[in-house]
Design an enzyme around this catalytic site. Structure first.
Site, PDB file in Angstrom:
ATOM      1  CE  LYS A  94      -4.679   0.995   0.609  1.00  0.00           C
ATOM      2  NZ  LYS A  94      -5.584  -0.023   0.115  1.00  0.00           N
ATOM      3  N   GLY A 194     -20.407   6.908   5.475  1.00  0.00           N
ATOM      4  CA  GLY A 194     -19.323   7.330   4.494  1.00  0.00           C
ATOM      5  C   GLY A 194     -19.880   6.818   2.914  1.00  0.00           C
ATOM      6  N   GLY A 196     -18.974   7.661  -0.008  1.00  0.00           N
ATOM      7  CA  GLY A 196     -17.948   8.148  -1.254  1.00  0.00           C
ATOM      8  C   GLY A 196     -17.963   7.386  -2.341  1.00  0.00           C
ATOM      9  CG  HIS A 197     -14.966   7.027  -5.254  1.00  0.00           C
ATOM     10  ND1 HIS A 197     -14.150   7.786  -4.643  1.00  0.00           N
ATOM     11  CD2 HIS A 197     -15.392   7.343  -6.678  1.00  0.00           C
ATOM     12  CE1 HIS A 197     -13.684   8.554  -5.302  1.00  0.00           C
ATOM     13  NE2 HIS A 197     -14.289   8.615  -6.583  1.00  0.00           N
ATOM     14  CB  VAL A 198     -16.902   1.822  -1.544  1.00  0.00           C
ATOM     15  CG1 VAL A 198     -17.770   0.410  -1.468  1.00  0.00           C
ATOM     16  CG2 VAL A 198     -15.674   1.644  -2.550  1.00  0.00           C
TER      17      VAL A 198
END
Ligand code: NAD
Length: 367
Positions: A94, A194, A196-198
């Protein structure tokens, strides 16, 4: 993101790298600095027994470098076990870039980061994580082939987030099957933290199935937009962790299950996309087990994204991506059952499967 084993203000009291609380026999840690572009990044390569270390790059405005190092150590370790438990021939790595993705990310900085990735000759392969877009990976691709998650028009598998969301949805359904005896989420209350994208894509799956979706985010504009698009209720309470819901889906950042939150949780299942949801795997995993809260291990159910980017390396198509991601349902069910039979935490049950695969390969490699 900080492990609760040691508080952020005390992180500097241990040895700088190998003595870090989150150091876990990582193979290599690379510090990248470029004065001209302002790039400050750390690449963590945890384990390469199963293959090259693949994992996304996160750009985040860390409070200090210790926090960034701690994050990359935890995230790269998680990638090793994510790929191993999913059956992919990949190691774990990562990267983190220190800075504000909204104001400090420039094409020059991304390309410079790509040059550092390139210098590792493929031992580490990058992709997107929080603070990154497919377009950023396209920039990295200009200077190195060791990048995935690039645009479909440039030969990539595209944005991995919808696939990650589908995998999380599969894992959540498996957890529901295990806990409630039925995997239909219609009428179940699900708190998505959250969007966001996911998170947004997960909300869409949940809404389509008729779940009662409650959303929370620090971005008010997104809350309004997602609420409107999918009929989700916006959480407006004082303390999200006390909310009585069937399922809590952490889809923002890690370590939200910690000493402060764990005893307040009033949920049946935890299943979300965020990496490293348990601040301390042993301690908090055991408390969840005692309290009868089914925890679908994050690194198991959020593997859709890595399955998607792995396709770019292995050359398999969308159909195989979806088949492999759908299989997260079966793996999750097996692991939850296995944990119950052996009276161990679900996190540990998933880790056992991953570690066994790595050990077996190590023996084969040494023959
Ligand atoms: P993202 O940056 O698109 O979304 C994160 C969202 O969380 C944002 O909308 C942000 O405003 C919100 N947020 C941040 N802090 C919050 C808080 N305290 N409370 C509520 N909301 C908060 O990231 P993403 O790509 O959707 O990833 C979400 C999580 O899933 C991350 O932990 C990431 O590491 C993990 N993950 C993502 C993928 C992927 O394919 N994108 C794959 C595996 C794991």
């Amino acid at each position: 993101m900080i492990s609760d084993v040691i508080s952020a203000k005390d992180l500097h009291k241990v040895d700088p790298v190998f003595g870090q609380v989150s150091f876990n026999n990582h193979e290599q840690i690379v510090f990248c600095n470029d004065k001209d572009t302002g790039l400050k990044a750390i690449i963590g390569i945890h384990n390469t027994v199963l293959g090259p270390a693949l994992g996304g790059t996160r750009m985040w405005n860390y409070n200090n470098e210790w926090e960034a190092l701690n994050d990359v150590l935890r995230l790269s370790r998680g990638m090793t076990y994510k790929s191993a438990v999913t059956g992919l021939n990949l190691g774990g790595g990562k990267a983190v870039i220190i800075g504000d993705a909204k104001t400090q990310k420039t094409p020059e900085l991304m390309k410079k980061f790509g040059e550092f990735v390139h210098s590792l000759s493929g031992k580490y392969i990058t992709a997107e994580d929080v603070g990154m877009e497919t377009a950023d990976m396209d920039l990295v691709r200009e200077v190195t082939p060791y990048v995935t998650g690039i645009s479909e028009s440039k030969g990539g598998a595209g944005n991995p987030s919808p696939i990650t969301a589908f995998g999380v949805f599969m894992g959540m359904k498996a957890a529901a099957k295990f806990k409630f005896g039925n995997d239909n989420l219609e009428g179940k209350s699900v708190l998505v933290q959250g969007i966001g994208h996911v998170g947004e894509s997960l909300v869409e799956h949940l809404a389509n199935e008729g779940a009662k979706v409650i959303i929370s985010d620090i971005n008010e504009d997104r809350l309004e937009a997602v609420s409107k698009a999918y009929g989700a209720q916006i959480y407006r309470g004082q303390d999200l962790y006390t909310e009585a819901v069937d399922i809590y889906a952490p889809c923002a950042l890690g370590a939200t299950i910690n000493d402060e939150t764990i005893n307040k949780l009033n949920v049946q299942i935890i299943a979300g996309a965020a990496n490293n949801q348990l601040a301390n795997e042993q301690v908090h995993g055991a408390i969840l087990q005692e309290r009868g809260i089914v925890y679908a291990p994050d690194f198991l159910i959020n593997a859709g994204g890595i399955i998607n980017v792995y396709a770019e390396l292995e050359g398999y198509g969308k159909q195989e991506i979806m088949r492999k991601t759908e299989n997260i349902y079966n793996t999750t069910l097996e692991i939850l059952t296995n944990a119950e039979v052996n009276n161990i935490t679900t996190n540990l049950a998933a880790l056992h499967v991953a570690k066994e695969r790595i050990e077996t390969r190590k023996k084969e490699n040494n023959k």
